[in-house]
Design a protein around this motif. Structure first.
Motif: not given
Length: 250
Positions: A9-10, A55-59, A92-93
Motif C-alpha cells: 500500500p505504501t 535520505k531525510p526519511t522513508s516509509p 513520502h521521503f
C-alpha cells in the motif's frame, strides 16, 4: 506499468502521487559527471565504490533526520563516497528538487536523482548526473531511457528480477541497479542481487541496492558482482562521514 502482482500500500500511494506530479516547463540539457569514471577512480584509489544516500526519511525507516542535506553530502564525500543519491520525492521521503540542486552545486561527485519517474517531462524538473528509472513502474522503459540519455542524464535502471534485467538491457541500460527490496512486500533479501546479477552481461555496470548494513554485506555483494553499492539508512544512522568511510574502506 507492471502492476500485475500485489504492491505494498505504501508503494501504491507513492505511485499515485508520482502519476500526478508535473514535469518541468523546459527540456533540460545536462552535462553529466561520469559515474563509470567515478567508479573506476574509486577502484584505482582502493575505495569500494559507494553511492551514499541523502535520505531525510522513508516509509521503511523511523523518524526524520533534519540536518542540512548539503552538510550531510559534504561529509559523505569527505568519507569517500563515489557518488551521492538525493531523494526528490516530497510526500513520502522528505525530498525536493531544490535539495538536489543545492547538493549538486556543493559537491564534485556524480549525483543521482532518486524518485519515481514515470514520464519524459518529469525528467525536466532538475539537473542531475544520473536518474533512477524503476523498470517495474515504467510503461515505456526504452522510451524513457532514450529520453534521459537525450537530455544528457545517465539512467540507472532499477530491477528486482531476471526478467526485469532483460527488459532493462533491451531498453539500452548501461547502469543497472538490482534492488534487494521486493516492492510487493517491502521485504529485503540480499540473495536477490546474487541471483539476478548472475544473469547480467559483463559490460553492464551493476549497483547493489537496499539491505546493505555491514562490511560483511559489502563483501557479499562485491563477490556476487556488484561494481558499486547504494547505501542509505546504514550511512544516515549516525556520523555520516565515519559511516561512509567504514563502507568505502576495503
Amino acid at each position: 506499468m507492471n502492476t500485475s502482482e500485489p504492491i505494498a500500500p505504501t508503494v501504491e500511494s507513492i505511485l499515485a502521487a508520482a502519476c500526478e506530479r508535473e514535469g518541468g516547463k523546459e527540456r533540460l540539457s545536462v552535462e553529466a559527471r561520469s559515474f563509470p569514471e567515478a567508479v573506476a577512480e574509486a577502484e584505482k584509489d582502493g575505495r569500494t565504490p559507494v553511492i551514499a544516500e541523502v535520505k531525510p526519511t522513508s516509509p521503511t525507516t523511523k523518524g526524520v533526520r533534519e540536518d542540512d542535506p548539503v552538510e550531510l553530502a559534504r561529509e559523505m564525500v569527505a568519507g569517500g563516497a563515489t557518488a551521492l543519491s538525493v531523494l526528490t520525492e516530497p510526500e513520502h521521503f522528505g525530498g525536493s528538487p531544490e535539495t538536489l540542486r543545492r547538493v549538486r552545486e556543493a559537491v564534485d561527485v556524480p549525483v543521482l536523482r532518486k524518485d519515481f519517474l514515470l514520464r519524459g517531462e518529469q525528467l525536466d524538473v532538475v539537473e542531475a548526473d544520473l536518474v533512477l528509472l524503476i523498470a517495474r513502474f515504467v510503461d515505456d522503459l526504452a522510451g524513457l531511457v532514450s529520453a534521459a540519455k537525450e537530455r544528457g542524464f545517465q539512467p540507472l535502471v532499477e530491477v528486482h528480477t531476471a526478467a526485469e534485467l532483460g527488459e532493462a538491457i533491451e531498453a539500452g541500460a548501461d547502469v543497472v541497479g538490482i534492488n534487494n527490496r521486493d516492492l510487493a512486500q517491502l521485504e529485503v533479501d540480499l540473495a536477490t542481487f546474487e541471483s539476478v546479477a548472475s544473469e547480467a552481461p559483463e559490460d553492464v555496470l551493476l549497483v547493489a541496492e537496499s539491505g546493505i548494513g555491514s562490511k560483511k554485506d559489502v563483501r557479499r555483494m562485491r563477490e556476487a558482482g556488484a561494481d558499486a553499492l547504494l547505501i542509505g539508512t546504514a550511512i544516515m544512522d549516525g556520523d555520516v562521514r565515519e559511516n561512509t568511510r567504514e563502507f568505502t574502506t576495503t
